[in-house]
Write a protein that holds these residues in place. Structure first.
Motif, PDB file in Angstrom:
ATOM      1  N   LYS A  76      -3.671  20.859 -18.298  1.00 31.65           N
ATOM      2  CA  LYS A  76      -2.721  19.895 -17.745  1.00 31.65           C
ATOM      3  C   LYS A  76      -1.641  20.605 -16.937  1.00 31.65           C
ATOM      4  N   SER A  77      -1.072  19.852 -16.008  1.00 32.91           N
ATOM      5  CA  SER A  77       0.016  20.399 -15.192  1.00 32.91           C
ATOM      6  C   SER A  77       1.165  20.824 -16.097  1.00 32.91           C
ATOM      7  N   ALA A  78       1.762  21.978 -15.770  1.00 32.14           N
ATOM      8  CA  ALA A  78       2.769  22.585 -16.638  1.00 32.14           C
ATOM      9  C   ALA A  78       4.202  22.208 -16.277  1.00 32.14           C
ATOM     10  N   ALA A  79       4.392  21.564 -15.147  1.00 33.87           N
ATOM     11  CA  ALA A  79       5.747  21.207 -14.706  1.00 33.87           C
ATOM     12  C   ALA A  79       5.682  19.979 -13.808  1.00 33.87           C
ATOM     13  N   ASP A  80       6.830  19.322 -13.658  1.00 32.61           N
ATOM     14  CA  ASP A  80       6.911  18.227 -12.700  1.00 32.61           C
ATOM     15  C   ASP A  80       6.632  18.760 -11.303  1.00 32.61           C
ATOM     16  N   VAL A  81       6.018  17.937 -10.469  1.00 32.54           N
ATOM     17  CA  VAL A  81       5.777  18.283  -9.069  1.00 32.54           C
ATOM     18  C   VAL A  81       6.319  17.141  -8.220  1.00 32.54           C
ATOM     19  N   ALA A  82       7.399  17.422  -7.500  1.00 34.51           N
ATOM     20  CA  ALA A  82       8.014  16.408  -6.640  1.00 34.51           C
ATOM     21  C   ALA A  82       7.756  16.764  -5.180  1.00 34.51           C
ATOM     22  N   PHE A  83       7.302  15.780  -4.437  1.00 32.10           N
ATOM     23  CA  PHE A  83       7.129  15.962  -3.002  1.00 32.10           C
ATOM     24  C   PHE A  83       8.476  15.780  -2.315  1.00 32.10           C
ATOM     25  N   ASP A  84       8.599  16.307  -1.114  1.00 31.40           N
ATOM     26  CA  ASP A  84       9.829  16.164  -0.352  1.00 31.40           C
ATOM     27  C   ASP A  84      10.080  14.687  -0.054  1.00 31.40           C
ATOM     28  N   VAL A  85      11.309  14.356   0.245  1.00 36.72           N
ATOM     29  CA  VAL A  85      11.679  12.987   0.595  1.00 36.72           C
ATOM     30  C   VAL A  85      10.908  12.567   1.840  1.00 36.72           C
ATOM     31  N   ALA A  86      10.279  11.399   1.788  1.00 38.69           N
ATOM     32  CA  ALA A  86       9.544  10.884   2.945  1.00 38.69           C
ATOM     33  C   ALA A  86      10.539  10.551   4.057  1.00 38.69           C
ATOM     34  N   THR A  87      10.286  11.061   5.245  1.00 37.12           N
ATOM     35  CA  THR A  87      11.154  10.770   6.401  1.00 37.12           C
ATOM     36  C   THR A  87      10.566   9.664   7.264  1.00 37.12           C
ATOM     37  N   ALA A  88       9.445   9.120   6.821  1.00 30.94           N
ATOM     38  CA  ALA A  88       8.789   7.960   7.440  1.00 30.94           C
ATOM     39  C   ALA A  88       7.887   7.353   6.384  1.00 30.94           C
ATOM     40  N   ASN A  89       7.341   6.198   6.647  1.00 32.04           N
ATOM     41  CA  ASN A  89       6.420   5.575   5.699  1.00 32.04           C
ATOM     42  C   ASN A  89       5.125   6.372   5.633  1.00 32.04           C
ATOM     43  N   TRP A  90       4.647   6.675   4.416  1.00 35.28           N
ATOM     44  CA  TRP A  90       3.380   7.392   4.219  1.00 35.28           C
ATOM     45  C   TRP A  90       2.234   6.425   3.992  1.00 35.28           C
ATOM     46  N   GLY A  91       2.552   5.162   3.828  1.00 40.70           N
ATOM     47  CA  GLY A  91       1.520   4.164   3.578  1.00 40.70           C
ATOM     48  C   GLY A  91       1.131   4.127   2.115  1.00 40.70           C
ATOM     49  N   PRO A  92       0.062   3.396   1.799  1.00 38.25           N
ATOM     50  CA  PRO A  92      -0.382   3.297   0.407  1.00 38.25           C
ATOM     51  C   PRO A  92      -1.049   4.592  -0.050  1.00 38.25           C
ATOM     52  N   VAL A  93      -0.479   5.226  -1.056  1.00 35.46           N
ATOM     53  CA  VAL A  93      -1.055   6.447  -1.623  1.00 35.46           C
ATOM     54  C   VAL A  93      -1.899   6.020  -2.820  1.00 35.46           C
ATOM     55  N   THR A  94      -3.209   6.265  -2.730  1.00 35.63           N
ATOM     56  CA  THR A  94      -4.156   5.777  -3.734  1.00 35.63           C
ATOM     57  C   THR A  94      -4.861   6.878  -4.515  1.00 35.63           C
ATOM     58  N   HIS A  95      -4.929   8.084  -3.924  1.00 34.06           N
ATOM     59  CA  HIS A  95      -5.689   9.183  -4.520  1.00 34.06           C
ATOM     60  C   HIS A  95      -4.928  10.496  -4.364  1.00 34.06           C
ATOM     61  N   PHE A  96      -5.391  11.496  -5.091  1.00 31.89           N
ATOM     62  CA  PHE A  96      -4.838  12.834  -4.951  1.00 31.89           C
ATOM     63  C   PHE A  96      -5.977  13.842  -5.026  1.00 31.89           C
ATOM     64  N   GLY A  97      -5.714  15.039  -4.545  1.00 32.15           N
ATOM     65  CA  GLY A  97      -6.709  16.102  -4.599  1.00 32.15           C
ATOM     66  C   GLY A  97      -6.048  17.429  -4.860  1.00 32.15           C
ATOM     67  N   LEU A  98      -6.802  18.354  -5.409  1.00 28.30           N
ATOM     68  CA  LEU A  98      -6.333  19.724  -5.609  1.00 28.30           C
ATOM     69  C   LEU A  98      -7.089  20.604  -4.630  1.00 28.30           C
ATOM     70  N   ARG A  99      -6.325  21.339  -3.809  1.00 27.39           N
ATOM     71  CA  ARG A  99      -6.901  22.122  -2.720  1.00 27.39           C
ATOM     72  C   ARG A  99      -6.479  23.574  -2.856  1.00 27.39           C
ATOM     73  N   ASP A 100      -7.185  24.465  -2.156  1.00 27.21           N
ATOM     74  CA  ASP A 100      -6.921  25.901  -2.281  1.00 27.21           C
ATOM     75  C   ASP A 100      -6.015  26.469  -1.192  1.00 27.21           C
ATOM     76  N   ALA A 101      -5.382  25.617  -0.397  1.00 25.88           N
ATOM     77  CA  ALA A 101      -4.495  26.099   0.664  1.00 25.88           C
ATOM     78  C   ALA A 101      -3.407  25.071   0.942  1.00 25.88           C
ATOM     79  N   ALA A 102      -2.289  25.543   1.504  1.00 26.90           N
ATOM     80  CA  ALA A 102      -1.172  24.662   1.844  1.00 26.90           C
ATOM     81  C   ALA A 102      -1.539  23.705   2.976  1.00 26.90           C
ATOM     82  N   THR A 103      -2.427  24.138   3.853  1.00 25.90           N
ATOM     83  CA  THR A 103      -2.982  23.277   4.904  1.00 25.90           C
ATOM     84  C   THR A 103      -4.457  23.604   5.031  1.00 25.90           C
ATOM     85  N   GLY A 104      -5.259  22.640   5.438  1.00 22.12           N
ATOM     86  CA  GLY A 104      -6.694  22.885   5.556  1.00 22.12           C
ATOM     87  C   GLY A 104      -7.276  23.253   4.204  1.00 22.12           C
TER      88      GLY A 104
END
Length: 146
Positions: free
Chosen positions: A85-113
């Protein structure tokens, strides 16, 4: 949470064929407006101050769960699994525009791509609007293996 085609192939090649694979030092959690799917084809949130966040995990632990049999639908008790399980809270930065409906999440091996490792559906999908903050609480992200 589901395993991606990419990671499933790597795990089988390492364990059954002796291929070498270097796992990443960290995983990044990504948010999606649609299902990332086994083939990594979902629509990731973009723009409006969105950036993936590093996710850290506690030590794996054996857990006992109840599950429904996939064919018969009968409730099975005392099923043993390994969970992390995740060991700490993870907060995303404040949205500076609407991100739309967030329905899913994924774990990826890079900050981009990069490559999708695991993906799942949010228990409570929500629309992220300008000035909102999306947050996973400690222990909320869990990977289970049989």
């Amino acid at each position: 949470m589901n395993i991606s085609k990419y990671l499933a192939s790597k795990q089988l090649n390492v364990s059954a064929r002796g291929e070498k694979f270097t796992f990443p030092d960290r995983l990044y959690v990504a948010l999606y407006n649609s299902d990332p799917t086994w083939n990594d084809t979902g629509q990731e949130v973009s723009g409006g101050g969105y950036v993936r966040q590093v996710l850290t995990f506690a030590e794996p632990a054996q857990i006992t769960v109840q599950e429904f049999h996939p064919i018969t639908g009968v409730l099975m008790n005392n099923i043993q699994k390994i969970s992390i399980k995740s060991a700490a809270d993870v907060a995303f930065d404040v949205a500076t525009a609407n991100w739309g409906p967030v329905t899913h999440f994924g774990l990826r091996d890079a900050a981009t791509g990069g490559n999708l490792y695991y993906f799942g559906t949010l228990e409570t999908p929500r629309s992220i609007l300008n000035n909102d903050i999306f947050k996973f609480l400690t222990g909320q992200v869990e990977i289970r293996l049989n």
